[in-house]
Design an enzyme around this catalytic site. Structure first.
Site, PDB file in Angstrom:
ATOM      1  N   LYS A 112       0.822  -1.209   0.000  1.00 27.77           N
ATOM      2  CA  LYS A 112       0.000   0.000   0.000  1.00 27.77           C
ATOM      3  C   LYS A 112       0.858   1.262   0.000  1.00 27.77           C
ATOM      4  O   LYS A 112       0.566   2.209  -0.719  1.00 27.77           O
ATOM      5  CB  LYS A 112      -0.952   0.006   1.202  1.00 27.77           C
ATOM      6  CG  LYS A 112      -2.077  -1.007   1.048  1.00 27.77           C
ATOM      7  CD  LYS A 112      -3.121  -0.833   2.134  1.00 27.77           C
ATOM      8  CE  LYS A 112      -4.174  -1.945   2.037  1.00 27.77           C
ATOM      9  NZ  LYS A 112      -5.023  -2.036   3.218  1.00 27.77           N
ATOM     10  N   LYS A 195      -5.326 -11.725  -5.864  1.00 29.70           N
ATOM     11  CA  LYS A 195      -6.541 -11.968  -5.089  1.00 29.70           C
ATOM     12  C   LYS A 195      -7.620 -10.956  -5.474  1.00 29.70           C
ATOM     13  O   LYS A 195      -7.312  -9.842  -5.904  1.00 29.70           O
ATOM     14  CB  LYS A 195      -6.235 -11.896  -3.588  1.00 29.70           C
ATOM     15  CG  LYS A 195      -5.883 -10.504  -3.120  1.00 29.70           C
ATOM     16  CD  LYS A 195      -5.824 -10.352  -1.611  1.00 29.70           C
ATOM     17  CE  LYS A 195      -5.469  -8.907  -1.316  1.00 29.70           C
ATOM     18  NZ  LYS A 195      -5.294  -8.570   0.067  1.00 29.70           N
ATOM     19  N   LYS A 198     -10.739  -5.002  -3.234  1.00 31.48           N
ATOM     20  CA  LYS A 198     -11.256  -3.679  -3.586  1.00 31.48           C
ATOM     21  C   LYS A 198     -10.160  -2.779  -4.131  1.00 31.48           C
ATOM     22  O   LYS A 198     -10.392  -2.001  -5.047  1.00 31.48           O
ATOM     23  CB  LYS A 198     -11.890  -3.011  -2.354  1.00 31.48           C
ATOM     24  CG  LYS A 198     -13.297  -3.478  -2.068  1.00 31.48           C
ATOM     25  CD  LYS A 198     -14.363  -2.691  -2.818  1.00 31.48           C
ATOM     26  CE  LYS A 198     -15.497  -3.557  -3.275  1.00 31.48           C
ATOM     27  NZ  LYS A 198     -16.764  -3.528  -2.624  1.00 31.48           N
TER      28      LYS A 198
HETATM   29  P1  TYM Z   1     -10.391  -6.935   5.176  1.00 30.44           P
HETATM   30  O1  TYM Z   1     -11.477  -5.988   5.550  1.00 30.44           O
HETATM   31  O2  TYM Z   1      -9.455  -6.533   4.091  1.00 30.44           O
HETATM   32  O3  TYM Z   1     -11.003  -8.323   4.766  1.00 30.44           O
HETATM   33  C1  TYM Z   1     -11.935  -9.023   5.587  1.00 30.44           C
HETATM   34  C2  TYM Z   1     -11.640 -10.512   5.512  1.00 30.44           C
HETATM   35  O4  TYM Z   1     -11.768 -10.989   4.165  1.00 30.44           O
HETATM   36  C3  TYM Z   1     -10.624 -11.745   3.814  1.00 30.44           C
HETATM   37  N1  TYM Z   1     -10.392 -11.621   2.374  1.00 30.44           N
HETATM   38  C4  TYM Z   1     -10.215 -12.649   1.531  1.00 30.44           C
HETATM   39  N2  TYM Z   1     -10.204 -13.985   1.725  1.00 30.44           N
HETATM   40  C5  TYM Z   1     -10.008 -14.780   0.648  1.00 30.44           C
HETATM   41  N3  TYM Z   1      -9.822 -14.303  -0.617  1.00 30.44           N
HETATM   42  C6  TYM Z   1      -9.837 -12.969  -0.875  1.00 30.44           C
HETATM   43  N4  TYM Z   1      -9.676 -12.509  -2.115  1.00 30.44           N
HETATM   44  C7  TYM Z   1     -10.031 -12.078   0.238  1.00 30.44           C
HETATM   45  N5  TYM Z   1     -10.088 -10.731   0.354  1.00 30.44           N
HETATM   46  C8  TYM Z   1     -10.309 -10.469   1.664  1.00 30.44           C
HETATM   47  C9  TYM Z   1      -9.493 -11.151   4.623  1.00 30.44           C
HETATM   48  O5  TYM Z   1      -8.422 -12.051   4.775  1.00 30.44           O
HETATM   49  C10 TYM Z   1     -10.191 -10.846   5.939  1.00 30.44           C
HETATM   50  O6  TYM Z   1     -10.203 -11.996   6.770  1.00 30.44           O
HETATM   51  N6  TYM Z   1      -6.846  -6.255   8.659  1.00 30.44           N
HETATM   52  C11 TYM Z   1      -8.136  -6.914   8.406  1.00 30.44           C
HETATM   53  C12 TYM Z   1      -9.200  -6.547   9.407  1.00 30.44           C
HETATM   54  C13 TYM Z   1      -8.861  -6.741  10.841  1.00 30.44           C
HETATM   55  C14 TYM Z   1      -8.767  -7.969  11.559  1.00 30.44           C
HETATM   56  C15 TYM Z   1      -8.486  -7.617  12.902  1.00 30.44           C
HETATM   57  C16 TYM Z   1      -8.889  -9.294  11.177  1.00 30.44           C
HETATM   58  C17 TYM Z   1      -8.633  -5.747  11.751  1.00 30.44           C
HETATM   59  N7  TYM Z   1      -8.417  -6.272  12.974  1.00 30.44           N
HETATM   60  C18 TYM Z   1      -8.317  -8.591  13.884  1.00 30.44           C
HETATM   61  C19 TYM Z   1      -8.716 -10.278  12.177  1.00 30.44           C
HETATM   62  C20 TYM Z   1      -8.436  -9.915  13.498  1.00 30.44           C
HETATM   63  C21 TYM Z   1      -8.610  -6.506   7.024  1.00 30.44           C
HETATM   64  O7  TYM Z   1      -8.268  -5.474   6.524  1.00 30.44           O
HETATM   65  O8  TYM Z   1      -9.533  -7.341   6.476  1.00 30.44           O
END
Ligand code: TYM
Length: 332
Positions: A112, A195, A198
């Site tokens: 990023k 992957k 967004k």
């Molecule tokens: P975020 O909001 O980007 O995504 C939410 C969840 O979706 C999963 N994900 C995917 N899994 C499989 N294939 C894909 N193409 C794909 N795109 C997204 C992500 O792995 C995620 O599980 N940093 C985290 C949010 C967070 C969090 C936490 C997670 C903040 N605090 C504590 C676990 C524990 C995030 O940005 O997810």
């Protein structure tokens, strides 16, 4: 009951199929067997500039989608991260224990920040994984259900839990990532080497759950596949078809081998058409339920208020313990 915690960003409006299959789908299964905490991570969202009204709307929209996808506030705790101030409080302590170098090695940060350039990258984006560490440790989570892209952040959480415990005495549960192999990474429909996301996907590469089924059908039908015609799961040689098979298989509960047999001798067109119908049938009730939750914002806010109260009960206890271990003088 073992405990799980996870979070999703309210950034994007609609959840996409990667969010659902990679993470949220597991969340609703785990609420049956685990003491489960799920949150909308609005604090994380502002690491990239956000319009305030959009952030508010998208936070409610994310909560509505979580409920629509099957999370039941009577069986798990659904809350908004900023409603629980302990997250930022524990984050500070963890920042002081995290090495600058180790934070610099986080691949999501490197991706990023390299796109934005150093001057437009916030310090918050750099410390983002440390806030995530606090999210997880506050709840003494045993497991963290996420997609593959979050594995490195959970590994860092483990390192920091061990470091804190080593320095100050046993305090935090050391969590494990909970990542299902089949759906760990759902790929972009236009570029099955990356992957679905967004930030990186083109609109044609991403299936948004709140889109009209006909929009998604069009994207599935124009998904990039190989020039061969055989429907076979082979992630290396046939990544596009394999991705479609994964989506098909998880949404219907049909095994991959069974699908290969079903489509033996049929072309990619048949698979794409039927998958479009399956996605359409899946999203119809999801979209309807999301709209129902959004139609009553007061009820939705009440669910979130109750979730925050339950979350705070756990988080405040852990924070008090951490403050004591670190040596902060108790406020008289
Ligand atoms: P975020 O909001 O980007 O995504 C939410 C969840 O979706 C999963 N994900 C995917 N899994 C499989 N294939 C894909 N193409 C794909 N795109 C997204 C992500 O792995 C995620 O599980 N940093 C985290 C949010 C967070 C969090 C936490 C997670 C903040 N605090 C504590 C676990 C524990 C995030 O940005 O997810």
């Amino acid at each position: 009951r073992p405990r799980v915690l996870s979070g999703i960003q309210p950034t994007s409006g609609s959840f996409h199929l990667g969010n659902y299959l990679g993470a949220v789908r597991q969340w609703s299964a785990l609420q049956e067997t685990h003491d489960a905490f799920y949150m909308v991570v609005d604090l994380h969202a502002i690491t990239i500039p956000k319009d305030p009204q959009e952030l508010r709307d998208n936070t409610r929209l994310a909560a509505a989608q979580l409920l629509a996808s099957g999370l039941d506030p009577d069986r798990c705790t659904v809350f908004v991260q900023s409603h629980v101030p302990e997250h930022t409080q524990l984050s500070w302590i963890m920042e002081c224990l995290t090495g600058f170098g180790e934070a610099s090695r986080m691949t999501q940060f490197k991706d990023k920040s390299s796109k934005q350039g150093a001057d437009r990258t916030s310090v918050g984006l750099f410390t983002y994984p440390v806030l995530q560490i606090a999210d997880i440790l506050l709840y003494q989570a045993n497991q963290v259900p996420v997609g593959e892209d979050q594995r490195q952040h959970v590994e860092l959480t483990r390192d920091l839990a061990l470091r804190f415990n080593g320095r100050y005495g046993a305090t935090f549960t050391v969590p494990e990532p909970y990542i299902l192999k089949e759906t760990a990474k759902i790929y972009d429909l236009q570029d099955p080497a990356i992957k679905m996301s967004k930030s990186a996907s083109t609109p044609k590469g991403i299936i948004n759950l709140l889109d009209e089924p006909k929009v998604s059908a069009k994207k599935i039908k124009s998904a990039v596949t190989d020039t061969d015609t055989v429907i076979r799961f082979d992630e290396d040689k046939k990544p596009g078809i394999s991705n479609l098979l994964t989506i098909y298989s998880t949404l219907t509960g049909t095994g991959i081998a069974e699908l290969e047999q079903k489509y033996d001798g049929k072309g990619y067109g048949a698979l794409k058409t039927e998958l479009s119908e399956i996605v359409g049938e899946w999203v119809a009730p999801f979209r309807a339920r999301t709209q129902e939750y959004l139609a009553d914002p007061a009820a939705l806010d009440a669910v979130l208020a109750k979730g925050a109260e339950k979350a705070r009960a756990v988080a405040s206890e852990t924070l008090a313990l951490a403050y004591d271990r670190v040596g902060f003088l108790p406020a008289a």
